[in-house]
Design a protein around this motif. Structure first.
Motif, PDB file in Angstrom:
ATOM      1  N   THR A 120       0.814  -1.216   0.000  1.00 15.49           N
ATOM      2  CA  THR A 120       0.000   0.000   0.000  1.00 15.49           C
ATOM      3  C   THR A 120       0.850   1.270   0.000  1.00 15.49           C
ATOM      4  O   THR A 120       0.303   2.366  -0.019  1.00 15.49           O
ATOM      5  CB  THR A 120      -0.903   0.068   1.234  1.00 15.49           C
ATOM      6  OG1 THR A 120      -0.112  -0.214   2.374  1.00 15.49           O
ATOM      7  CG2 THR A 120      -2.033  -0.910   1.132  1.00 15.49           C
ATOM      8  N   PRO A 179       0.388   6.370  -1.176  1.00 12.25           N
ATOM      9  CA  PRO A 179      -0.693   5.527  -0.668  1.00 12.25           C
ATOM     10  C   PRO A 179      -2.082   6.075  -1.007  1.00 12.25           C
ATOM     11  O   PRO A 179      -2.979   5.323  -1.399  1.00 12.25           O
ATOM     12  CB  PRO A 179      -0.477   5.532   0.845  1.00 12.25           C
ATOM     13  CG  PRO A 179       0.867   6.073   1.084  1.00 12.25           C
ATOM     14  CD  PRO A 179       1.378   6.702  -0.161  1.00 12.25           C
ATOM     15  N   ALA A 180      -2.247   7.399  -0.875  1.00  6.41           N
ATOM     16  CA  ALA A 180      -3.572   7.979  -1.122  1.00  6.41           C
ATOM     17  C   ALA A 180      -3.994   7.793  -2.585  1.00  6.41           C
ATOM     18  O   ALA A 180      -5.175   7.694  -2.888  1.00  6.41           O
ATOM     19  CB  ALA A 180      -3.573   9.463  -0.751  1.00  6.41           C
ATOM     20  N   VAL A 184      -5.733   4.299  -3.822  1.00 10.37           N
ATOM     21  CA  VAL A 184      -7.174   4.122  -3.681  1.00 10.37           C
ATOM     22  C   VAL A 184      -7.845   4.307  -5.029  1.00 10.37           C
ATOM     23  O   VAL A 184      -8.717   3.532  -5.420  1.00 10.37           O
ATOM     24  CB  VAL A 184      -7.733   5.127  -2.647  1.00 10.37           C
ATOM     25  CG1 VAL A 184      -9.239   5.051  -2.593  1.00 10.37           C
ATOM     26  CG2 VAL A 184      -7.142   4.848  -1.275  1.00 10.37           C
ATOM     27  N   GLU A 185      -7.397   5.325  -5.772  1.00  8.71           N
ATOM     28  CA  GLU A 185      -7.998   5.573  -7.089  1.00  8.71           C
ATOM     29  C   GLU A 185      -7.616   4.498  -8.102  1.00  8.71           C
ATOM     30  O   GLU A 185      -8.281   4.347  -9.119  1.00  8.71           O
ATOM     31  CB  GLU A 185      -7.565   6.956  -7.599  1.00  8.71           C
ATOM     32  CG  GLU A 185      -8.193   8.076  -6.785  1.00  8.71           C
ATOM     33  CD  GLU A 185      -7.542   9.429  -7.025  1.00  8.71           C
ATOM     34  OE1 GLU A 185      -7.594   9.911  -8.160  1.00  8.71           O
ATOM     35  OE2 GLU A 185      -6.968   9.989  -6.068  1.00  8.71           O
ATOM     36  N   MET A 201      -7.064  -0.920   1.579  1.00  9.08           N
ATOM     37  CA  MET A 201      -6.510  -1.702   2.673  1.00  9.08           C
ATOM     38  C   MET A 201      -7.317  -1.486   3.944  1.00  9.08           C
ATOM     39  O   MET A 201      -7.683  -0.369   4.283  1.00  9.08           O
ATOM     40  CB  MET A 201      -5.061  -1.277   2.929  1.00  9.08           C
ATOM     41  CG  MET A 201      -4.516  -1.863   4.211  1.00  9.08           C
ATOM     42  SD  MET A 201      -2.729  -1.981   4.175  1.00  9.08           S
ATOM     43  CE  MET A 201      -2.361  -2.005   5.913  1.00  9.08           C
ATOM     44  N   LEU A 206     -18.955   6.998   4.407  1.00  5.60           N
ATOM     45  CA  LEU A 206     -18.797   8.029   3.377  1.00  5.60           C
ATOM     46  C   LEU A 206     -17.329   8.437   3.202  1.00  5.60           C
ATOM     47  O   LEU A 206     -16.925   8.848   2.117  1.00  5.60           O
ATOM     48  CB  LEU A 206     -19.659   9.248   3.712  1.00  5.60           C
ATOM     49  CG  LEU A 206     -21.161   9.023   3.513  1.00  5.60           C
ATOM     50  CD1 LEU A 206     -21.950  10.241   3.945  1.00  5.60           C
ATOM     51  CD2 LEU A 206     -21.476   8.686   2.043  1.00  5.60           C
ATOM     52  N   MET A 207     -16.537   8.308   4.278  1.00  7.56           N
ATOM     53  CA  MET A 207     -15.096   8.587   4.136  1.00  7.56           C
ATOM     54  C   MET A 207     -14.482   7.669   3.086  1.00  7.56           C
ATOM     55  O   MET A 207     -13.548   8.051   2.388  1.00  7.56           O
ATOM     56  CB  MET A 207     -14.364   8.400   5.476  1.00  7.56           C
ATOM     57  CG  MET A 207     -14.363   9.605   6.390  1.00  7.56           C
ATOM     58  SD  MET A 207     -13.827  11.135   5.601  1.00  7.56           S
ATOM     59  CE  MET A 207     -12.125  10.740   5.171  1.00  7.56           C
ATOM     60  N   ALA A 262     -15.759   6.886   0.407  1.00  8.97           N
ATOM     61  CA  ALA A 262     -16.091   7.413  -0.924  1.00  8.97           C
ATOM     62  C   ALA A 262     -15.434   8.761  -1.182  1.00  8.97           C
ATOM     63  O   ALA A 262     -15.805   9.465  -2.113  1.00  8.97           O
ATOM     64  CB  ALA A 262     -17.606   7.537  -1.061  1.00  8.97           C
ATOM     65  N   HIS A 263     -14.449   9.110  -0.365  1.00  8.91           N
ATOM     66  CA  HIS A 263     -13.870  10.455  -0.434  1.00  8.91           C
ATOM     67  C   HIS A 263     -13.371  10.825  -1.834  1.00  8.91           C
ATOM     68  O   HIS A 263     -13.549  11.950  -2.289  1.00  8.91           O
ATOM     69  CB  HIS A 263     -12.721  10.591   0.562  1.00  8.91           C
ATOM     70  CG  HIS A 263     -12.134  11.966   0.612  1.00  8.91           C
ATOM     71  ND1 HIS A 263     -12.685  12.986   1.348  1.00  8.91           N
ATOM     72  CD2 HIS A 263     -11.073  12.513  -0.030  1.00  8.91           C
ATOM     73  CE1 HIS A 263     -11.989  14.092   1.177  1.00  8.91           C
ATOM     74  NE2 HIS A 263     -11.000  13.837   0.347  1.00  8.91           N
ATOM     75  N   THR A 264     -12.742   9.899  -2.522  1.00  6.88           N
ATOM     76  CA  THR A 264     -12.145  10.243  -3.821  1.00  6.88           C
ATOM     77  C   THR A 264     -13.153  10.145  -4.970  1.00  6.88           C
ATOM     78  O   THR A 264     -12.818  10.449  -6.103  1.00  6.88           O
ATOM     79  CB  THR A 264     -10.970   9.309  -4.158  1.00  6.88           C
ATOM     80  OG1 THR A 264     -11.459   7.966  -4.142  1.00  6.88           O
ATOM     81  CG2 THR A 264      -9.851   9.444  -3.155  1.00  6.88           C
ATOM     82  N   ARG A 265     -14.366   9.686  -4.673  1.00 12.23           N
ATOM     83  CA  ARG A 265     -15.320   9.440  -5.758  1.00 12.23           C
ATOM     84  C   ARG A 265     -16.189  10.660  -6.041  1.00 12.23           C
ATOM     85  O   ARG A 265     -16.610  11.361  -5.139  1.00 12.23           O
ATOM     86  CB  ARG A 265     -16.202   8.245  -5.404  1.00 12.23           C
ATOM     87  CG  ARG A 265     -15.397   6.961  -5.302  1.00 12.23           C
ATOM     88  CD  ARG A 265     -16.240   5.815  -4.818  1.00 12.23           C
ATOM     89  NE  ARG A 265     -17.381   5.557  -5.689  1.00 12.23           N
ATOM     90  CZ  ARG A 265     -18.286   4.620  -5.446  1.00 12.23           C
ATOM     91  NH1 ARG A 265     -18.181   3.862  -4.366  1.00 12.23           N
ATOM     92  NH2 ARG A 265     -19.286   4.434  -6.272  1.00 12.23           N
ATOM     93  N   GLU A 266     -16.459  10.908  -7.291  1.00  8.32           N
ATOM     94  CA  GLU A 266     -17.281  12.054  -7.681  1.00  8.32           C
ATOM     95  C   GLU A 266     -18.691  11.616  -8.095  1.00  8.32           C
ATOM     96  O   GLU A 266     -19.590  12.437  -8.231  1.00  8.32           O
ATOM     97  CB  GLU A 266     -16.625  12.818  -8.841  1.00  8.32           C
ATOM     98  CG  GLU A 266     -15.239  13.382  -8.519  1.00  8.32           C
ATOM     99  CD  GLU A 266     -15.280  14.469  -7.436  1.00  8.32           C
ATOM    100  OE1 GLU A 266     -16.355  15.030  -7.180  1.00  8.32           O
ATOM    101  OE2 GLU A 266     -14.213  14.737  -6.843  1.00  8.32           O
ATOM    102  N   ARG A 323     -16.297   0.241   4.753  1.00  6.59           N
ATOM    103  CA  ARG A 323     -15.647   1.507   4.408  1.00  6.59           C
ATOM    104  C   ARG A 323     -14.678   1.305   3.244  1.00  6.59           C
ATOM    105  O   ARG A 323     -14.619   2.118   2.321  1.00  6.59           O
ATOM    106  CB  ARG A 323     -14.902   2.022   5.646  1.00  6.59           C
ATOM    107  CG  ARG A 323     -14.389   3.426   5.540  1.00  6.59           C
ATOM    108  CD  ARG A 323     -13.773   3.863   6.858  1.00  6.59           C
ATOM    109  NE  ARG A 323     -12.538   3.145   7.146  1.00  6.59           N
ATOM    110  CZ  ARG A 323     -11.834   3.278   8.268  1.00  6.59           C
ATOM    111  NH1 ARG A 323     -12.233   4.093   9.213  1.00  6.59           N
ATOM    112  NH2 ARG A 323     -10.728   2.595   8.452  1.00  6.59           N
ATOM    113  N   THR A 344     -14.686   2.473  -1.376  1.00  8.15           N
ATOM    114  CA  THR A 344     -13.697   3.026  -2.309  1.00  8.15           C
ATOM    115  C   THR A 344     -13.812   2.356  -3.678  1.00  8.15           C
ATOM    116  O   THR A 344     -13.114   2.727  -4.601  1.00  8.15           O
ATOM    117  CB  THR A 344     -12.254   2.840  -1.799  1.00  8.15           C
ATOM    118  OG1 THR A 344     -11.929   1.445  -1.817  1.00  8.15           O
ATOM    119  CG2 THR A 344     -12.067   3.378  -0.393  1.00  8.15           C
TER     120      THR A 344
END
Lengths: 286, 239
Positions: free
Chosen positions: B52, B74-75, B78-79, B84, B102-103, B105-109, B151, B155
């Motif tokens: 990761t 690492p961030a 996720v995309e 992990m 919902l955290m 789904a942070h990177t999702r639009e 959670r 992602t």
């Protein structure tokens, strides 16, 4: 009595902006912002500069104070705090750095604005009467703006995506990173927002009592008292601490000789911390 | 280059110049559940942290879906579809169950996609729906494990890394979690790397397994065969 309550409420609302700002920075960055009072002072002086010297409207001055002090906070995070946190192994390092930034701001203010007490005339004139108490319209305005901002910050932190990421970062940095959050960006924003709140609080208070370059340490001390009463790093604690300090101060000034109020507050604080070191809303340490 | 769906090649990770894992290579095809088992300190978690990007490998390469990923932050992984679930669950304790999910789904639009995924996850974990407004810190260990898995699913991962999901859970709850991992693998087509000290559970639900011994791969093979392996039985399955 009513007058004391009115005074207490106005102080509490202004203090809440200070306490919320220092709490944001503390919980997101784990940095105790010793420069918070100096940021407050800078906000006040920026308003003085734009309104009294440039002759611009107060709203512009207040916005300038928020933006400028917010940018100062963001710059501190990017250029100072982030680097020290990455390379240092001891938490004291960020504390010393925070004290350094306080001195930096204080001396910058002295060079730019001198040491004189600066104020601007009230934004609005007139006096309201609430029962037996008098409420100058200017103080009512300061109170109203503070309340609106407090509500706006709470809504932002509770419901916006960025606010949620800030809360997550405060609770678990690694888990937040694993959610794909750009933690560096959130840290910068959090520091900037906390600083901007201090700047706004200063920009509001200058219309009431004026500020000078040396006022920072006293304001920082008040901020620390508030988070010690309420509990460090907890938003509800910050608000509670602000309300407590605002009203205690209002009562103290009404019933005690001037210099005695803060002496009593410190004695009471020491006794309080002996009983409840984590503050009212805080989690016990360790 | 790598032709496999996932491949880590010759990973070496050191902490303060002491190697925690050495020349670890693992690889598998899409849709598999792969287990990493071994004693405490054998390097299982370090291997996951290397994958990761939480700890950069000193040497070695990691490939996922035909692309090299060992230099990606690492961030950003996720995309790329890698999620992990860290050891010790690590929910956001002072946040509601809903906000925790919902955290993820942070990177999702895609708002509609997020809403339907949330609904699907709550259907899979009815216990979480009951506690939607409750702070995650008030959940039981098993519920917290479900929450962090949920959670991670938010992602929208294609590869799920699970670090000791059974740790500290009662045997019955471990069975629930094992079943959930299998269901997620089957229903959502998510590949899984499962790190476990509970070797029996891990070998039961995985197709292939690696046994880490003091930082190296001591043994690897089809999980069904490892269960019957005398060495594994003696060391990791309690005889």
């Amino acid at each position: 009595m009513e007058q004391i309550l009115v005074n207490g409420a106005i102080l509490a609302a202004n203090y809440a902006l200070i306490a919320l700002g220092i709490t944001l920075i503390f919980s997101i960055m784990n940095v105790l912002n010793f420069a918070h009072g100096q940021m407050f002072m800078f906000g006040g002086l920026i308003v003085y500069w734009t309104v009294a010297q440039l002759g611009l409207p107060y709203a512009v001055g207040l916005a300038m104070a928020a933006v400028a002090v917010g940018l100062i906070g963001m710059a501190f995070e990017v250029f100072f705090f982030r680097r020290v946190m990455r390379d240092s192994t001891r938490e004291e390092n960020t504390m010393l750095l925070a004290v350094g930034t306080a001195l930096l701001l204080e001396n910058a203010a002295l060079s730019l604005f001198g040491e004189k007490q600066r104020g601007i005339p009230p934004i609005v004139t007139g006096v309201y009467r609430i029962g037996d108490a008098f409420l100058p319209a200017n103080r009512a305005l300061v109170f109203g703006i503070s309340l609106v901002l407090i509500v706006a910050i709470l809504l932002f932190v509770t419901y916006s995506k960025t606010g949620r990421a800030m809360r997550a970062l405060a609770q678990d940095r690694t888990a937040t990173l694993l959610m794909g959050v750009d933690t560096a960006r959130i840290s910068t924003l959090g520091f900037g927002l906390g600083a901007a709140l201090a700047g706004i609080a200063g920009g509001l208070l200058i219309t009431v009592s004026g500020v000078n370059a040396g006022i920072g340490t006293a304001i920082s001390t008040k901020a620390f008292i508030m988070i010690m009463i309420g509990g460090a790093g907890v938003v509800s604690g910050a608000l509670l601490g602000a309300v407590a300090l605002g009203f205690i101060e209002a009562f103290g000034y009404a019933y005690l000789p001037g210099s005695l109020t803060y002496l009593m507050i410190f004695v009471a604080l020491i006794l309080f911390l002996l009983i409840r070191p984590q503050g009212i809303m805080g989690k016990p340490w360790g | 280059m790598s032709t496999r769906y996932f491949e880590a090649r010759d990973l070496t990770v050191s902490y303060d110049k002491v190697a925690a894992i050495r020349d670890v290579s693992i690889g598998f095809d899409e849709g598999q559940v792969v287990a990493l088992i071994g004693a405490n300190g054998a390097g299982k978690s370090t291997t996951l942290r290397a994958i990761t990007g939480l700890k950069r490998p000193g040497r070695g390469e990691i490939w996922f879906e035909g692309e090299r990923i060992d230099q990606i932050a690492p961030a950003k992984l996720v995309e790329r579809g890698i999620a992990m679930v860290p050891e010790g669950r690590r929910v956001f304790p002072h946040m509601s169950v809903r906000d925790n999910l919902l955290m993820g789904a942070h990177t999702r639009e895609d708002k509609a996609g997020v809403a339907s995924d949330l609904e699907r996850i709550l259907t899979r974990f009815p216990r979480l729906r009951e506690r939607l407004r409750q702070n995650a810190g008030t959940l039981s260990g098993g519920e917290q494990e479900m929450l962090v898995i949920g959670r991670a699913l938010m992602t929208k991962p294609r590869l799920l890394l699970l670090d000791e999901p059974s740790l500290g859970l009662a045997p019955l709850v471990v069975r629930d979690i094992a079943r959930l991992i299998l269901e997620i693998n089957r229903d959502e087509g998510v590949s899984v790397i499962l790190v476990e000290q509970n070797s029996r559970m891990a070998l039961r639900i995985s197709q292939y397994a690696y046994v880490l011994e003091t930082g190296r791969i001591g043994l690897e093979g089809a999980s069904a065969e490892l269960i019957d392996n005398a060495h594994v039985r003696a060391l990791y399955l309690g005889g």
